[in-house]
Scaffold this motif. Structure first.
Motif, PDB file in Angstrom:
ATOM      1  N   ASP A 229       0.838  -1.210   0.000  1.00  0.00           N
ATOM      2  CA  ASP A 229       0.000   0.000   0.000  1.00  0.00           C
ATOM      3  C   ASP A 229       0.867   1.252   0.000  1.00  0.00           C
ATOM      4  O   ASP A 229       0.591   2.208  -0.734  1.00  0.00           O
ATOM      5  CB  ASP A 229      -0.935   0.010   1.215  1.00  0.00           C
ATOM      6  N   LEU A 230       1.919   1.244   0.815  1.00  0.00           N
ATOM      7  CA  LEU A 230       2.821   2.390   0.886  1.00  0.00           C
ATOM      8  C   LEU A 230       3.481   2.649  -0.466  1.00  0.00           C
ATOM      9  O   LEU A 230       3.488   3.785  -0.961  1.00  0.00           O
ATOM     10  CB  LEU A 230       3.892   2.161   1.958  1.00  0.00           C
ATOM     11  N   LEU A 231       4.030   1.608  -1.082  1.00  0.00           N
ATOM     12  CA  LEU A 231       4.723   1.781  -2.356  1.00  0.00           C
ATOM     13  C   LEU A 231       3.776   2.238  -3.458  1.00  0.00           C
ATOM     14  O   LEU A 231       4.140   3.084  -4.281  1.00  0.00           O
ATOM     15  CB  LEU A 231       5.427   0.482  -2.758  1.00  0.00           C
ATOM     16  N   LYS A 232       2.570   1.734  -3.461  1.00  0.00           N
ATOM     17  CA  LYS A 232       1.581   2.189  -4.451  1.00  0.00           C
ATOM     18  C   LYS A 232       1.296   3.676  -4.268  1.00  0.00           C
ATOM     19  O   LYS A 232       1.221   4.430  -5.239  1.00  0.00           O
ATOM     20  CB  LYS A 232       0.277   1.395  -4.324  1.00  0.00           C
ATOM     21  N   GLU A 233       1.136   4.084  -3.023  1.00  0.00           N
ATOM     22  CA  GLU A 233       0.884   5.503  -2.735  1.00  0.00           C
ATOM     23  C   GLU A 233       2.087   6.363  -3.121  1.00  0.00           C
ATOM     24  O   GLU A 233       1.935   7.465  -3.650  1.00  0.00           O
ATOM     25  CB  GLU A 233       0.548   5.709  -1.255  1.00  0.00           C
ATOM     26  N   LEU A 234       3.288   5.854  -2.854  1.00  0.00           N
ATOM     27  CA  LEU A 234       4.505   6.615  -3.165  1.00  0.00           C
ATOM     28  C   LEU A 234       4.726   6.753  -4.672  1.00  0.00           C
ATOM     29  O   LEU A 234       5.451   7.648  -5.106  1.00  0.00           O
ATOM     30  CB  LEU A 234       5.728   5.962  -2.513  1.00  0.00           C
ATOM     31  N   SER A 235       4.098   5.906  -5.454  1.00  0.00           N
ATOM     32  CA  SER A 235       4.254   6.013  -6.904  1.00  0.00           C
ATOM     33  C   SER A 235       3.353   7.097  -7.509  1.00  0.00           C
ATOM     34  O   SER A 235       3.446   7.384  -8.694  1.00  0.00           O
ATOM     35  CB  SER A 235       3.963   4.666  -7.570  1.00  0.00           C
ATOM     36  N   THR A 236       2.520   7.705  -6.687  1.00  0.00           N
ATOM     37  CA  THR A 236       1.647   8.792  -7.157  1.00  0.00           C
ATOM     38  C   THR A 236       2.396  10.120  -7.068  1.00  0.00           C
ATOM     39  O   THR A 236       3.530  10.186  -6.586  1.00  0.00           O
ATOM     40  CB  THR A 236       0.359   8.882  -6.323  1.00  0.00           C
ATOM     41  N   ASN A 237       1.731  11.195  -7.477  1.00  0.00           N
ATOM     42  CA  ASN A 237       2.322  12.535  -7.382  1.00  0.00           C
ATOM     43  C   ASN A 237       1.946  13.246  -6.088  1.00  0.00           C
ATOM     44  O   ASN A 237       2.266  14.423  -5.924  1.00  0.00           O
ATOM     45  CB  ASN A 237       1.883  13.385  -8.581  1.00  0.00           C
ATOM     46  N   ASP A 238       1.289  12.545  -5.181  1.00  0.00           N
ATOM     47  CA  ASP A 238       0.852  13.182  -3.940  1.00  0.00           C
ATOM     48  C   ASP A 238       2.016  13.459  -2.998  1.00  0.00           C
ATOM     49  O   ASP A 238       3.041  12.769  -3.031  1.00  0.00           O
ATOM     50  CB  ASP A 238      -0.178  12.297  -3.234  1.00  0.00           C
ATOM     51  N   LYS A 239       1.837  14.464  -2.168  1.00  0.00           N
ATOM     52  CA  LYS A 239       2.850  14.822  -1.174  1.00  0.00           C
ATOM     53  C   LYS A 239       2.854  13.791  -0.046  1.00  0.00           C
ATOM     54  O   LYS A 239       1.848  13.140   0.224  1.00  0.00           O
ATOM     55  CB  LYS A 239       2.556  16.201  -0.603  1.00  0.00           C
ATOM     56  N   ASN A 240       4.008  13.688   0.629  1.00  0.00           N
ATOM     57  CA  ASN A 240       4.151  12.729   1.716  1.00  0.00           C
ATOM     58  C   ASN A 240       3.103  12.926   2.807  1.00  0.00           C
ATOM     59  O   ASN A 240       2.573  11.954   3.343  1.00  0.00           O
ATOM     60  CB  ASN A 240       5.557  12.803   2.321  1.00  0.00           C
TER      61      ASN A 240
END
Length: 181
Positions: free
Chosen positions: A127-138
């Motif tokens: 889930d973390l890696l999928k989220e990190l692959s987006t353009n969203d801020k941390n």
């Protein structure tokens, strides 16, 4: 530009994948429905050798061999990716999104824990890696994952180190190749 070809299209490997309600197979250069293939020897071998798997599938489906094999293909090998499920004597398990994950008596038996870059990966890390692959801020990602920003940063750093990621682009490319995106 690199062109990726799915396993089974130009080689002797085999790739099972889920598409809507069907299980499809790429082999010998074509895509076929699971039911249109007479034998699934590699799946039968797994079923015959794994007693715990067979017990669960018999409990769910009785002696219906076709449904047991289809379920094994769907749950353990159902993601379409660039790593063949079956290539010579090598077997590669896939990560499949499943509405029953966390509540299935067959979890880690019918489906197997996913390995990513040779290391076991948790659902939280996926889930973390999928989220990190987006353009969203941390901070947005941390909020969406329900984590304090400090905890998120530690988890992100540890996950990047565990899998050897240096950049977001590298992370995204690897997730795509492994069928996690």
């Amino acid at each position: 530009m690199t062109i990726r070809i799915y396993p089974g299209m130009i080689d002797q490997s085999k790739e099972y994948f889920n598409h809507e309600n069907d299980v499809l197979v790429i082999e010998s250069g074509s895509i076929k429905k699971f039911e249109d293939i007479e034998e699934h020897q590699e799946l039968e071998k797994i079923l015959n050798e794994d007693t715990e798997l067979n017990v669960i599938l018999v409990k769910w489906f009785g002696d219906n061999k076709q449904v047991k094999l289809r379920t094994l293909a769907r749950c353990r090998f159902g993601a379409l990716n660039f790593t063949p499920d079956f290539s010579f004597d090598e077997i590669s398990n896939d990560y499949c999104e499943c509405e029953y994950r966390g509540n299935c008596e067959g979890e880690n038996i019918v489906c197997k824990p996913i390995a990513f870059k040779g290391k076991e990966i948790s659902n939280q890390e996926i889930d973390l890696l999928k989220e990190l692959s987006t353009n969203d801020k941390n901070s947005t990602i941390a909020d969406r994952l329900g984590l304090p920003v400090g905890t998120f940063n530690v988890l992100k750093t540890n996950t990047y180190q565990k899998f050897g990621f240096l950049t977001k682009q590298q992370l995204t490319k690897e997730l795509y190749i492994e069928g996690l995106l």
